[in-house]
Design a protein around this motif. Structure first.
Motif, PDB file in Angstrom:
ATOM      1  N   TYR A 140      40.691 -46.604 -13.581  1.00 32.77           N
ATOM      2  CA  TYR A 140      40.733 -45.419 -12.713  1.00 32.77           C
ATOM      3  C   TYR A 140      40.710 -44.139 -13.556  1.00 32.77           C
ATOM      4  O   TYR A 140      39.972 -43.193 -13.260  1.00 32.77           O
ATOM      5  CB  TYR A 140      41.988 -45.471 -11.846  1.00 32.77           C
ATOM      6  N   ARG A 150      37.624 -34.615  -7.714  1.00 39.01           N
ATOM      7  CA  ARG A 150      38.150 -35.641  -6.815  1.00 39.01           C
ATOM      8  C   ARG A 150      37.180 -35.879  -5.662  1.00 39.01           C
ATOM      9  O   ARG A 150      36.966 -37.013  -5.249  1.00 39.01           O
ATOM     10  CB  ARG A 150      39.503 -35.208  -6.245  1.00 39.01           C
ATOM     11  N   ARG A 181      37.775 -41.248 -13.398  1.00 41.90           N
ATOM     12  CA  ARG A 181      38.091 -39.866 -13.033  1.00 41.90           C
ATOM     13  C   ARG A 181      37.701 -38.888 -14.136  1.00 41.90           C
ATOM     14  O   ARG A 181      37.330 -37.748 -13.860  1.00 41.90           O
ATOM     15  CB  ARG A 181      39.585 -39.748 -12.724  1.00 41.90           C
ATOM     16  N   SER A 224      48.310 -41.218   0.025  1.00 40.54           N
ATOM     17  CA  SER A 224      47.097 -41.404  -0.779  1.00 40.54           C
ATOM     18  C   SER A 224      47.200 -40.644  -2.099  1.00 40.54           C
ATOM     19  O   SER A 224      46.834 -41.167  -3.160  1.00 40.54           O
ATOM     20  CB  SER A 224      45.858 -40.965   0.009  1.00 40.54           C
ATOM     21  N   HIS A 265      47.168 -42.306  -5.835  1.00 42.63           N
ATOM     22  CA  HIS A 265      46.197 -41.862  -6.830  1.00 42.63           C
ATOM     23  C   HIS A 265      46.897 -41.307  -8.070  1.00 42.63           C
ATOM     24  O   HIS A 265      46.391 -41.429  -9.193  1.00 42.63           O
ATOM     25  CB  HIS A 265      45.267 -40.812  -6.232  1.00 42.63           C
ATOM     26  N   TYR A 297      41.084 -34.567   0.387  1.00 42.68           N
ATOM     27  CA  TYR A 297      42.034 -35.332   1.198  1.00 42.68           C
ATOM     28  C   TYR A 297      42.026 -34.899   2.667  1.00 42.68           C
ATOM     29  O   TYR A 297      42.501 -35.613   3.537  1.00 42.68           O
ATOM     30  CB  TYR A 297      43.456 -35.192   0.639  1.00 42.68           C
TER      31      TYR A 297
END
Length: 256
Positions: free
Chosen positions: A207, A217, A211, A193, A197, A169
């Motif tokens: 999603y 990530r 993942r 964000s 998520h 991030y």
């Protein structure tokens, strides 16, 4: 960011006091318990919390609370022992606690309640040890619950704050640019964000499947960046479907 009337950023304890003065009264009816590390386990902060009718569970280390630990020395402390199976090994949880110990030296010392957890394995290896000061009265019935609550601060720190800093991030302690609101804007976008998520990880089946098949990530973000740099997708749904097809995964119905 620097506050009005200041040229430099202040420390996190000053920010915490500012937060408490602004929001403490709003949270006091909810009987909130404030969690914090050893930096916050000092009398002025604890008294401010109590004045706002807030509870606290704060990490309490021996090296920064000499008087408190001298008071514990030589006392046959109440102890609770439990055993837990991790799925691989058995661990022994040993809780010690005592109510009404002085947080600092002197007649005006605030009395707090102290508890400690030591986790050991059959071979004697200590896998965890930490102690906390709290205003919650401790007993054999609730000491494990209080310690568990205190430990969740570490969980929040690592699964939220550190994730923003180290898992793609790119949150910075100080962005160091922008003359007015840019640093606040960038920090807010980071937090938003992670929020989105987190919601996707709970509700969006595509999603969640992606993942689970991408190791980190950062790998997921790098793939998104590469794909959207060179290709156009009609929607987020289109992008996720494309990635699942590329990984040859069975596409689940989207329930988000």
């Amino acid at each position: 960011m620097p506050q009005d009337g200041h040229d430099k950023q202040d420390c996190e304890t000053a920010a915490a006091k500012r937060w408490l003065s602004q929001h403490g009264q709003r949270f006091s009816p909810l009987k909130v318990t404030i969690l914090g590390d050893d930096l916050y386990c000092h009398q002025p902060w604890c008294q401010q919390l109590l004045e706002q009718h807030l509870n606290f569970i704060l990490v309490c280390r021996p090296e920064s609370h000499i008087t408190l630990y001298e008071h514990l020395d030589g006392i046959d402390l109440p102890t609770l022992t439990t055993k837990r199976w991790t799925g691989k090994v058995e661990e022994t949880y040993t809780y010690r606690y005592l109510n009404g110990v002085p947080l600092k030296d002197g007649d005006e010392a605030l009395l707090v309640n102290w508890c400690e957890l030591t986790v050991t394995r059959a071979d004697g290896k200590v896998t965890y040890k930490n102690a906390f000061a709290t205003n919650h009265t401790l007993s054999a019935d609730n000491v494990a619950e209080v310690v568990l609550a205190g430990r969740t601060r570490w969980k929040v720190e690592n699964e939220n704050n550190n994730t923003l800093k180290t898992k793609g991030y790119n949150l910075e302690h100080n962005f160091g640019h922008g003359k007015q609101h840019l640093s606040s804007l960038l920090a807010t976008l980071n937090i938003l964000s992670l929020l989105f998520h987190t919601v996707l990880g709970l509700l969006d089946q595509k999603y969640k499947l992606l993942r689970s098949h991408l190791p980190t990530r950062k790998t997921f973000f790098d793939d998104l960046r590469a794909l959207t740099r060179y290709m156009y997708f009609d929607s987020w749904e289109h992008l996720l479907t494309f990635m699942l097809e590329g990984l040859e995964l069975e596409i689940p119905p989207n329930t988000c």
